[in-house]
Design an enzyme around this catalytic site. Structure first.
Site, PDB file in Angstrom:
ATOM      1  N   HIS A   1      -7.368  -5.979  -0.662  1.00 53.02           N
ATOM      2  CA  HIS A   1      -6.180  -5.138  -0.588  1.00 53.02           C
ATOM      3  C   HIS A   1      -5.081  -5.905   0.135  1.00 53.02           C
ATOM      4  CE1 HIS A   1      -3.903  -1.439  -0.340  1.00 53.02           C
ATOM      5  NE2 HIS A   1      -3.862  -1.478   0.988  1.00 53.02           N
TER       6      HIS A   1
ATOM      7  N   SER B   1       0.846  -1.194   0.000  1.00 55.80           N
ATOM      8  CA  SER B   1       0.000   0.000   0.000  1.00 55.80           C
ATOM      9  C   SER B   1       0.885   1.249   0.000  1.00 55.80           C
ATOM     10  CB  SER B   1      -0.954  -0.059   1.185  1.00 55.80           C
ATOM     11  OG  SER B   1      -1.997   0.861   1.044  1.00 55.80           O
TER      12      SER B   1
ATOM     13  N   ASP C   1      -8.968  -4.498  -6.296  1.00 52.92           N
ATOM     14  CA  ASP C   1      -8.652  -3.844  -5.025  1.00 52.92           C
ATOM     15  C   ASP C   1      -9.226  -2.425  -5.050  1.00 52.92           C
ATOM     16  OD1 ASP C   1      -7.505  -2.588  -2.835  1.00 52.92           O
ATOM     17  OD2 ASP C   1      -5.434  -2.971  -3.434  1.00 52.92           O
TER      18      ASP C   1
END
Length: 510
Positions: free
Chosen positions: A471, A229, A442
Site C-alpha cells: 500500500h 489512500s 494492494d
C-alpha cells in the site's frame, strides 16, 4: 503530547458540545494537456489570514537549505454560517528550492486516514519526492479538521475500543454479536457527546473546502495535490467541488467512488487474499521462520498464536491487538518478516513483544486517529443498517472463519446520531487530467477502486505497479518507472498517452 503552533492557546479538542463551541468561538512521451502550472511571474499577495512562523515539536526539520514553517488558518465550522463558530486549521510549508522559472505552484499533500496528521508530512513526504518536484513546488501539509492540531475530535472511550485486552473482535455466536452491536452503539454515543454540534461538519467535503481556503490564502490560482489512500478520496472530493481550481493532481492507492462501508468490506475480502499470500511466503521461508513448510501449517501456527492470546492475553495484549498487528503487517511486504518472527517468538516462549505496536494503542495520537476516522466516515454518507452489519460479518466468516475485521470502521455508522442526506461527490468531467497510481495487489485499497474512479475523471491515466503487494506507491516503493512517470507529470505536465504498467519487484526475499 501535542504542542501549540503559536504562542496563543490553540483550538482545543472537540470533547463535549459546550466545549466545542467555546473553543471554536475563541479560535479566530506524448504531451496531453495537464492542468497548466501558472507562470512563475504570477504572484498574488498572500492573504493575511495565514502567517507562517516556527513549527511545533513533532514536525521535523528538512535538510538545509530547505526549512519548514507553520501557521494556522481560521475557517468556519459550517460554511452555511460564515459568521458562526470557527476553527483553526494547522498548516505547514516547505518552499520550492528551484529557480523562479522552475516553480510550478503549491503541492498540498495528505497521508491518508481518515484521521492521519498531515502537518509533518510536508517534510517527510517531500524528502522522498523526486528532486525536480522538490525544486518545482512549495510542499504544503495540513491537519484536516478534527485531526492533530486542527481542533482534534475526542470520542472518549469509544464504546470500549481502547479497553485492554478487550473482547474478541470476531463474533462467533449470537451473544458475541449482541455484545459487538452494543459496543458500536456506545461508540456512536461517545462520538456524539465528544463532537457535539460539530459532528456533521467534520466531513471530507468540509475538508475539501478548507483545502480551497488554504489555496486562496496562499494566493494560488490552482491547487496541486498529492493524496495517498484516504488522501485520494479527499483529492477526488476537491476535484468534484472545485474542478476549475484543480491543478496537477496525483491520487495514490485509490479508495474509489464507493460508500465507506462497502469499501471497508472490499478491503476485508482483499486482506483475506493477502493473508493467504503471506502464509505461502512464510512457508517458502520455513528455514527462517519455522512456522511450517506449507501454507496450511503456517495458518495452523497463526491460529495457535491468536487462540493463545484470546485464552490468556499477555499484559493486556489479546486477540484485538493481534488482529490490529496483522492488519498493519498485511499492508506492506517489508512488515511480513517481522510478523513471522513475532509469531515464532510467541510460539517458542510466549512473548508478544514483537506483535505490540511501537506507540500504545490507547495513546493520545491513536485516540484522535480512531475518533476522527469514524467521525469522518460517518459524515461522508449514509451508513449501513445494524442488520446488514451482522449479515456481512457472517458472510465474511463463511469465506473464512477467522477474518480480519479491524478495518471495518464504518460499521459504527449503523448507530450514528447524524444521518447524512447524500454521499460525498467524487471526481468531475470538468477537472483536468489526473494521475491515479495503484499497486496491483494492494489489499488496503484494491486496484479496482482506481479503475472505477478513473471513469469519473475523463482524460486521466492509471499508473499500475504490477507484481507488487504493498500500500502506497509513488515516492514510496522506490520504483523508477512509477516515480519517473509521476515526476514528469508534476514537473512538466506530461500526461501519458495511455495507462502505464510498471513492473514491480515481487515478494521480498526472506
Amino acid at each position: 503530547m501535542r504542542h501549540p503552533i503559536r504562542p496563543n492557546p490553540p483550538t482545543g479538542p472537540l470533547t463535549r458540545a459546550t466545549a466545542v463551541f467555546c473553543s471554536l468561538m475563541a479560535a479566530t512521451a506524448a504531451l496531453s494537456p495537464a492542468a497548466p502550472a501558472h507562470a512563475a511571474t504570477w504572484r498574488q499577495s498572500p492573504s493575511p489570514q495565514l502567517k507562517f512562523g516556527a513549527c511545533p515539536a513533532g514536525v521535523p526539520a528538512p535538510p538545509a537549505p530547505a526549512r519548514v514553517e507553520c501557521g494556522t488558518l481560521s475557517v468556519p465550522l459550517d460554511r452555511s454560517r460564515p459568521d458562526g463558530p470557527r476553527l483553526d486549521i494547522a498548516v505547514s510549508r516547505v518552499r520550492a528550492t528551484g529557480t523562479p522559472a522552475e516553480r510550478r505552484g503549491i503541492l498540498l499533500v495528505n497521508p491518508g486516514g481518515p484521521g492521519g496528521s498531515g502537518l509533518p508530512y510536508a517534510v517527510t513526504k517531500r524528502a522522498r519526492l523526486p528532486e525536480r518536484v522538490r525544486r518545482a513546488y512549495d510542499v504544503i501539509g495540513f491537519d484536516p479538521r478534527g485531526v492533530g492540531r486542527s481542533a482534534p475530535v475526542d470520542c472518549g472511550p469509544m464504546g470500549g475500543l481502547f479497553t485492554a485486552p478487550g473482547a474478541d473482535p470476531v463474533p462467533r455466536d449470537r451473544a458475541a454479536e449482541r455484545a459487538r452491536d452494543t459496543g458500536l452503539r456506545r461508540l456512536a454515543d461517545d462520538c456524539a457527546r465528544g463532537a457535539g454540534a460539530a459532528l456533521p461538519h467534520l466531513s471530507t467535503e468540509a475538508t475539501a473546502e478548507d483545502m480551497d481556503a488554504i489555496r486562496a490564502a496562499l494566493g494560488e490560482p490552482r491547487l496541486g495535490f498529492l493524496g495517498v489512500s484516504y488522501g485520494s478520496y479527499l483529492g477526488a472530493a476537491y476535484a468534484a467541488r472545485f474542478p476549475h481550481r484543480t491543478g496537477r493532481m496525483v491520487l495514490d492507492s485509490v479508495v474509489g467512488p464507493t460508500d465507506w462501508y462497502d469499501f471497508d468490506l472490499a478491503q476485508a475480502r482483499a486482506l483475506l487474499r493477502q493473508r493467504d499470500t503471506l502464509f505461502g511466503w512464510l512457508a517458502a521461508h520455513d528455514g527462517r521462520f519455522g512456522l511450517g513448510s506449507d501454507a496450511r501449517e503456517v495458518r495452523s501456527a497463526y491460529e495457535r498464536v491468536r487462540a493463545g492470546l484470546a485464552a490468556r492475553p499477555v499484559d493486556g495484549f489479546g486477540p484485538a491487538g493481534f488482529d490490529r498487528a496483522v492488519y498493519r503487517a498485511l499492508g506492506r511486504t517489508e512488515r511480513w518478516a517481522p510478523l513471522g518472527e513475532a509469531l515464532g517468538a510467541y510460539l517458542r516462549d510466549g512473548s508478544a513483544d514483537g506483535l505490540r505496536p511501537a506507540a500504545p494503542f490507547d495513546g493520545p495520537d491513536s485516540r484522535n486517529y480512531e475518533a476522527a476516522n469514524r467521525v469522518v466516515k460517518c459524515a461522508d454518507g449514509p451508513g449501513p443498517s445494524p442488520a446488514r452489519v451482522t449479515a456481512d460479518v457472517r458472510r465474511l466468516r463463511r469465506l473464512d472463519p477467522l477474518p480480519v475485521l479491524t478495518g471495518i470502521e464504518a460499521s459504527a455508522c449503523a448507530y450514528w446520531h447524524h444521518r447524512p442526506a447524500h454521499r460525498t461527490a467524487l471526481g468531475s468531467p470538468a477537472a483536468p487530467p489526473v494521475l491515479l497510481v495503484a499497486s496491483a495487489h494492494d489489499p488496503v485499497t484494491p486496484v479496482e477502486g482506481a479503475r472505477r474512479l478513473r471513469h469519473r475523471l475523463p482524460g486521466s491515466r492509471l499508473v499500475t505497479l504490477e507484481n507488487d503487494y504493498s500500500h502506497g506507491v509513488f515516492a514510496s516503493r522506490g520504483d523508477g518507472c512509477v516515480d519517473g512517470t509521476v515526476g514528469a507529470y508534476l514537473a512538466d505536465g506530461v500526461v501519458p498517452e495511455t495507462d502505464v504498467r510498471c513492473e514491480g519487484a515481487g515478494l521480498p526475499a526472506a
